[in-house]
Design a protein around this motif. Structure first.
Motif: not given
Ligand code: ADP
Length: 493
Positions: A112-120
């Protein structure tokens, strides 16, 4: 897992988003530099560790379960969908991130490939915007000024509680601002709304007829709000209620007028009392002497002489009454002894009294009566006094200007009895318009300046009105208007 080729490796390294690859049981297989920066772990520290390391509870303990459930059922909760999740940094600090998950296979191994974008940052911004909005709403809700938001056609979109309280709820028939206004002010408002939509702010006094029967006066303000994303025009509308203030000011003005009137009357009253005191005695003496001479002449005396003596006596008594009346009216401002009389009787009586003076200065006093009788109700002695004063002034002014006549008219106008004394004098100078009715204003060398002031008081005490205007050709006309008898009796003559 290793990148298949150089291009993939370059993409993986350079990606701005954090990219994490895990195997089928959740072990981390790749952790790019953006992920290192975001989580504060070096790739070497986390590769081989369970990805739940990067999650707070309860997700951290539940993650393995999710994966096995997916393996068994193939029911994807997140894969291919993406969602907002809470992540944990190496420091333990939590932050929101947008997670997109994709699934891949190498041979029989799934990954599984997870792509994360910081929403802080975005979250912080949203929160501060929401806080600001809440604050603004709180201000609006608690503002003592009635405030509404309108659309470009003046329809009410939103109102604060003060608006509801002062003007009425927007839902009950008050869907436009026009509905809230007094009927005669609506066209003005329609123009103002039009102008406000073009950015011209508006501020003017209006009467608002509230949802119920309340009526309030105040300043209405309209201003265009900065345009929304939807591009629709919105107007801010505020109504600053000045009803109490205006009422207080009006009351104060009335009180001041009453005070001025009282002080004017008390000056006149004092003067009248003085005159009465000084003049009543000699008047009584004149009357008594005339009576005494008449008695002395006896029955056999000259008839003409006796008649004249009796006239002297009755005129002196009348003068005494006038002074008494002047004193009581100026002192108490009360209507005394009102009776019904016909206008021409009053006018004839007064002309008789003034005739001698008029003849002396070559001025004719003529009358102009309508075809029917007009009955007024007032204190007749007081009205004789008023008319005599007007007639004397008119004769004097006419003589001075070389005019020939003074005309006294009787008429009925707007349900009132009216007497007009029209002269051929110089008229009233414009700069004296305000003053001539004031006590002690005179332009005459030997004048007292109380005639008009007193006349006005007497007429008003009899529920009438006294005023003047300059004639078009020459001279002035003074009017006295009195109530008609309640029966409004009229007889043709
Ligand atoms: P007085 O006659 O003692 O001056 P009044 O109160 O009767 O007092 O009049 C005040 C002033 O009003 C007069 O001095 C005069 O200037 C002006 N006035 C009154 N009646 C007339 C009139 N018919 N024509 C012109 N001026 C007049």
């Amino acid at each position: 897992m290793s990148a298949g080729d150089d291009l993939f490796e370059a993409l993986f390294q350079a990606a701005v988003e954090a990219v994490i690859v895990i195997d089928g049981v959740g072990r981390m297989k790749a952790f790019n530099p953006a992920a290192e920066k975001l989580f504060g772990y070096r790739a070497s520290q986390v590769l081989g560790e369970n990805v739940s390391l990067l999650m707070p509870e309860p997700m951290s303990s539940e993650h393995d379960g999710y994966l096995s459930a997916y393996r068994e059922t193939g029911d994807a909760k997140i894969i291919g969908i993406g969602r907002e999740v809470l992540c944990r940094k190496s420091s333990g600090a939590l932050f929101p991130a947008d997670l997109a998950v994709g699934e891949g296979r190498t041979g029989k191994d799934r990954f599984f490939v997870g792509v994360l974008r910081d929403l802080s940052e975005r979250k912080r911004l949203q929160e501060s915007l929401a806080a600001r909005e809440a604050e603004l709403r709180l201000i609006l809700e608690n503002s003592p000024v009635a405030t509404a938001v309108l659309d470009g056609e003046g329809r009410i979109l939103d109102v604060n509680p003060t608006w509801t309280q002062q003007i009425g709820p927007s839902t009950e028939g008050l869907s436009t601002l026009e509905d809230a206004l007094a009927a005669n002010e609506r066209s003005k408002l329609a123009k103002a709304v039009g102008a406000a939509t073009r950015g011209v702010a508006y501020s003017a006094r209006h009467r608002i007829v509230g949802g119920e029967s309340t009526s309030r006066i105040g300043t209405l303000l309209l201003a265009k709000l900065p345009e929304h994303e939807d591009d629709r025009v919105r107007l801010l509308c505020q109504f600053v209620d000045e009803t109490e203030q205006i009422n207080t000011e009006r009351q104060l003005r009335q009180d001041r007028e009453v005070l001025a009137e009282v002080s004017r009357l008390s000056v006149l009253g004092e003067m009248a009392a003085g005159i009465a005191h000084e003049v009543n005695q000699p008047l009584g003496a004149i009357s008594n002497y005339a009576e005494a001479v008449r008695i002395k002449l006896g029955e056999g005396g000259d008839e003409k002489l006796r008649e004249l003596l009796s006239k002297i006596s009755s005129q002196a008594q009348r003068a005494g009454q006038v002074i008494q009346r002047l004193r009581s009216v100026a002192g108490s401002h009360q209507l005394e002894q009102a009776s019904t009389f016909e206008l021409r009787t009053l006018i004839h009586d007064v002309i008789e009294l003034a005739a001698l003076d008029a003849r002396f200065v070559n001025v004719a006093v003529v009358t102009d009566f309508p075809g029917n009788e007009i009955f007024a109700i007032a204190d007749i002695v007081a009205m004789q006094q008023v008319l005599l004063n007007l007639l004397r002034n008119a004769v004097e002014a006419t003589a001075q200007a070389g005019g020939e006549r003074v005309t006294v008219r009787a008429s009925k106008s707007d349900g009132r009895a009216r007497i007009a004394v029209c002269d051929e004098g110089t008229g009233i100078a414009e700069e004296h318009f305000e003053q001539i009715m004031q006590p002690f204003f005179t332009t005459k060398a030997s004048g007292m300046g109380v005639g008009l002031a007193l006349s006005q008081n007497l007429v008003e005490a009899n529920r009438g009105r006294l005023w003047f205007e300059n004639n078009e050709d020459c001279g002035a006309t003074f009017y006295v208007e009195l109530p008609l008898t309640s029966e409004g009796v009229e007889h043709d003559v």
